[in-house]
Design an enzyme around this catalytic site. Structure first.
Site, mmCIF file in Angstrom:
data_model
loop_
_atom_site.group_PDB
_atom_site.id
_atom_site.type_symbol
_atom_site.label_atom_id
_atom_site.label_comp_id
_atom_site.label_asym_id
_atom_site.label_seq_id
_atom_site.Cartn_x
_atom_site.Cartn_y
_atom_site.Cartn_z
ATOM 1 N N HIS A 134 -7.061 -4.220 -0.640
ATOM 2 C CA HIS A 134 -7.524 -5.041 -1.683
ATOM 3 C C HIS A 134 -8.400 -4.209 -2.561
ATOM 4 C CE1 HIS A 134 -11.272 -5.320 0.451
ATOM 5 N NE2 HIS A 134 -12.013 -4.964 -0.440
ATOM 6 N N ASP A 165 -5.008 -5.198 5.724
ATOM 7 C CA ASP A 165 -5.864 -4.962 4.661
ATOM 8 C C ASP A 165 -6.008 -3.448 4.475
ATOM 9 O OD1 ASP A 165 -7.194 -5.156 2.119
ATOM 10 O OD2 ASP A 165 -9.167 -5.700 3.248
ATOM 11 N N GLY A 239 -18.103 -2.268 -3.129
ATOM 12 C CA GLY A 239 -18.065 -0.758 -3.472
ATOM 13 C C GLY A 239 -18.042 -0.235 -2.240
ATOM 14 N N ASN A 240 -18.391 -0.847 -0.965
ATOM 15 C CA ASN A 240 -18.232 -0.126 0.416
ATOM 16 C C ASN A 240 -16.804 -0.177 0.967
ATOM 17 O OD1 ASN A 240 -21.628 -0.725 1.029
ATOM 18 N ND2 ASN A 240 -20.665 1.175 1.661
ATOM 19 N N SER A 241 -15.979 -1.015 0.544
ATOM 20 C CA SER A 241 -14.782 -1.357 0.896
ATOM 21 C C SER A 241 -13.793 -0.173 0.738
ATOM 22 C CB SER A 241 -13.968 -2.407 0.037
ATOM 23 O OG SER A 241 -14.026 -3.831 0.271
ATOM 24 N N LEU A 293 9.192 -15.054 12.316
ATOM 25 C CA LEU A 293 9.796 -16.202 12.381
ATOM 26 C C LEU A 293 10.392 -17.128 11.290
ATOM 27 C CD1 LEU A 293 11.548 -17.709 14.694
ATOM 28 C CD2 LEU A 293 9.022 -18.540 15.504
ATOM 29 N N GLY A 294 9.064 -17.207 10.711
ATOM 30 C CA GLY A 294 9.269 -18.352 9.435
ATOM 31 C C GLY A 294 8.704 -19.803 9.459
ATOM 32 N N VAL A 295 8.125 -20.112 10.298
ATOM 33 C CA VAL A 295 7.353 -21.260 10.672
ATOM 34 C C VAL A 295 5.769 -21.479 10.498
ATOM 35 C CG1 VAL A 295 9.420 -21.960 12.118
ATOM 36 C CG2 VAL A 295 7.219 -20.936 13.223
#
Length: 391
Positions: A134, A165, A239-241, A293-295
């Site tokens: 991010h 992330d 800013g620590n991210s 899988l898509g569910v």
């Protein structure tokens, strides 16, 4: 995430001109450790010899503050990451979410530049850097500031993984760069010291100290679903991210990624062992290949049992089937109940997610479904998750 209370959090990404009310303060008494005393000086030793030994002892004791010494050695490998992007049209739900906490006009007209600030750390002498996804997501330009150099390096995104992330950047320098050693987060105990280094609110190389407050914390941040974050009371702010969470040996045990906006002394970091599991893929493939899988799923609750008119108490109910997904191709339908995978019972939605997560892209699995009062077996070829897809 079923069974866990979603914590209202905000990913720690500093936005230019932003303002976060409140402050996090932590007072820590850093223990100073001294070397054992030297062997007793012989009674026959001269006064000058005694003086020499005392001076040597003082030199050995100098700079023995464990945390200060560790920060001196590790700090140069922590970098500041500055990004710039152009916002066009209406903002995404993710950006609106950030602006609720960090301020700014939620409905900008036309185009405007957005500047962000985060942290990262160097893991190789030739310039590979680990940070949060991010921090650099949707950035048009990425600049990296390395301690001791006036030059801002242009950074290239080598790989990223929105689900964890994580992102890996690459800069090119004329000389070898300082690096941090990756530790073993599995060995961490609750109560162990932790040190965060980063650039909160643009304040370069701020050091905060605390302890590991908890392990394996589940947390939802936007679309990301974490199951095993480290919790620390070392102050973490915007800013620590992407900055490192270190042990007293200067080893990276986690990547600072989020705070609880409504509490003091509650920060979260991605365990470094989780990072190491995907680091090679990020560097060499640019992404993490994840099974799909898509569910959407939910547990078979007593209410659903009554609705379907069945006496089964275990299983995972299909709530939605994504267009073009492996599940749709296999014939899954809304309302199907997954009872088994490869003859292994499915007790809950979380268990089904975990079982699919352990699969490999391209693998075939036999799903036993309960549909309209009958059992049916279907074969599914596991696909690869596409993060650019809206499904």
């Amino acid at each position: 995430m079923s069974g866990s209370k979603t914590i209202k959090t905000v990913a720690v990404s500093f936005l230019a001109g932003s303002l976060l009310t409140g402050a996090f303060w932590l007072g820590v008494d850093n223990a100073t450790y001294f070397n054992p005393a030297k062997e007793s000086v012989s009674a026959k030793a001269t006064t000058s010899q005694n003086t020499s030994i005392q001076q040597a002892s003082l030199l050995e004791q100098k700079d023995t503050n464990v945390i200060a010494k560790m920060v001196d050695e590790a700090g140069p490998a922590v970098v500041k990451i500055e990004t710039e992007s152009v916002e066009k049209g209406t903002m995404s739900e993710r950006d609106l979410f950030f602006r609720q906490f960090f301020g700014g006009d939620p409905f900008p007209q036309g185009q405007q530049k957005k500047q962000s600030l985060g942290s990262g750390f160097i893991i190789s002498k030739d310039g590979y850097i680990v940070t949060n996804n991010h921090v650099i997501e949707a950035a048009d330009t990425i600049k990296v500031n390395v301690t001791g150099t006036k030059e801002k390096y242009d950074a290239k995104v080598i790989g990223s993984d929105p689900e964890l992330d994580l992102a890996v950047l690459k800069i090119t320098a004329k000389e070898d760069l300082p690096t941090l050693k990756l530790g073993n987060s599995d060995l961490i105990r609750v109560g162990d010291w932790s040190v965060a280094i980063g650039n909160p609110y643009g304040l370069d190389h701020t050091v905060t100290v605390g302890v590991i407050s908890a392990k394996e914390r589940p947390l939802n941040i936007g679309e990301a679903r974490f199951k095993n974050l480290l919790q620390t009371d070392a102050s973490i702010n915007p800013g620590n991210s992407g900055g490192p969470l270190l042990n007293l040996q200067g080893e990276v045990i986690g990547i600072n990624t989020a705070i609880n906006a409504e509490a003091q002394g509650i920060g979260f970091a991605i365990p470094i062992n989780t990072v190491q599991e995907v680091l090679d893929d990020l560097i060499h493939k640019g992404k993490v290949s994840r099974p799909w899988l898509g569910v959407s799923l939910q547990d078979l609750t007593p209410e659903l049992q009554k609705y379907f008119g069945i006496d089964m108490s275990e299983g995972a109910v299909i709530g939605y089937v994504a267009n073009g997904s492996p599940a749709e191709k296999a014939g899954f339908q809304q309302g199907d109940i997954v009872v088994e995978i490869d003859k292994q019972k499915v007790k809950s939605a979380d268990q089904l997610v975990e079982m699919v997560g352990k699969s490999k892209v391209g693998e075939k699995h036999q799903f036993l479904l309960y549909r309209n009062g009958k059992f049916e077996t279907v074969t599914v070829i596991i696909g690869e998750k596409n993060y650019n897809s809206k499904e």
